[in-house]
Scaffold this active site. Sequence first.
Site, PDB file in Angstrom:
ATOM      1  N   HIS A  39       7.698   2.838  -5.054  1.00 31.25           N
ATOM      2  CA  HIS A  39       7.927   4.229  -5.439  1.00 31.25           C
ATOM      3  C   HIS A  39       8.496   4.988  -4.233  1.00 31.25           C
ATOM      4  CE1 HIS A  39       6.034   3.423  -9.143  1.00 31.25           C
ATOM      5  NE2 HIS A  39       4.905   4.076  -9.024  1.00 31.25           N
ATOM      6  N   CYS A  84      -0.381   6.217  -7.878  1.00 27.14           N
ATOM      7  CA  CYS A  84       0.304   5.162  -7.109  1.00 27.14           C
ATOM      8  C   CYS A  84       1.482   5.626  -6.248  1.00 27.14           C
ATOM      9  CB  CYS A  84       0.768   4.075  -8.057  1.00 27.14           C
ATOM     10  SG  CYS A  84       1.672   4.708  -9.471  1.00 27.14           S
TER      11      CYS A  84
END
Length: 362
Positions: free
Chosen positions: A253, A158
């Site tokens: 992120h 991810c």
Amino acid sequence: MNRIKIGILGATGIVGTNYIKLLQEHPWFEIVDLAASPRSAGKTYEEAVKVKWHMTIPIPEDLKNKIVRDVQDFNSIASELSFVFSAINMPKKEQIKEVEFEYAKRGIPVISNNSAHRWTPDVPMIIGEINSEHVNVIPIQQKNRGYDKGFIAVKPNCSLQSYLTPIFALEKAGYKVDKIIVTTLQAVSGAGYPGVSSLDMIDNIVPYVGGEEEKTEKEPSKILGSVGETGIVPDESIQISATCTRVPVTDGHTASVNVKFKDKIPSQEEIIKIWTEFKAEPQKLNLPYAPSQPIIYLDNIDRPQPRKDRDNDKGMAVTVGRLRKDNVFDYKFLSLSHNTIRGAAGGSLLTAELLKAKGFLT
Ligand code: NAP
């Protein structure tokens, strides 16, 4: 238009609930099947998901009373199901591999978020803007395994698109990359629900995320590889060193990246031009969930920031900033993308759209 009937394996988790949100009113796909663990099986979706529904929309009315199926109850798979998104977590990767193989064997394509099949050589690991041509390994997979309509395609880790998309754009423009050092600052939603305990996360940074550094260093070689006779042939020309940390951010992120080029070094202006003009097949095909500009560069000295930038272009864009000269390598920058959207449900939704546009999903 008749929409393609799809299912979600792991519909009660963080990624599963994101699919439900993203697929509301999708022009091509319609959810008809929700599956999860035996703990949820037999319950209505509303009952099964209870405290785990963290989306900003209410549970869709047409799904509230749908009975959740056990992922492994293969005999009750509806005949109308065309393909499934997989967002299951099971104790062992081998169990997930088996479950996904079983769906593919039964003629149901699986588009998975899980890492179980990322290193299966004939399974493509797709980021639509980087390696859309890897869909061409699917007929090889079907031949290798005797599948008729079924197959497995996966998305990478991810956090990968945060740094690999800007790096790929530079390589595609002719500036070959030699080495990168990347440090990720990963959101808590990346650990699923309930995830990391609040006592570990509040007022803290956890300097280790199990398995992430290996994935960050290794997965790019498959994504940047080419389709060979029996599967994907990795390209290991970029050396990567990664440090992965968990930070007290809900979603998004961030990656801090130092990059060294092989020979030609672009100017700072050229790099920003390459990034902002970068477009790839999802944009050319005008896929419904493709970001119109996959890489957004922000000049502001204090960006990108997760809270302000993770939702750029439906949560599908990678936002980059702070490009500057590096005293040890050539340049350094920060990049950010939404882990549960671009890095999970949205990224694999884009893969499904690509597969449909190329005739693999009917
Ligand atoms: P999660 O919130 O923990 O959800 C896990 C899902 O798997 C739930 O639907 C759960 O059902 C189901 N499940 C658990 N045990 C099972 C079993 N024995 N049999 C069948 N189903 C089972 O996890 P998540 O964050 O959504 O992640 C799902 C997958 O996507 C993982 O492989 C993860 O590594 C990957 N991923 C996550 C992210 C992210 O940002 N979160 C990003 C990319 C990839 P119950 O509710 O019934 O237990």
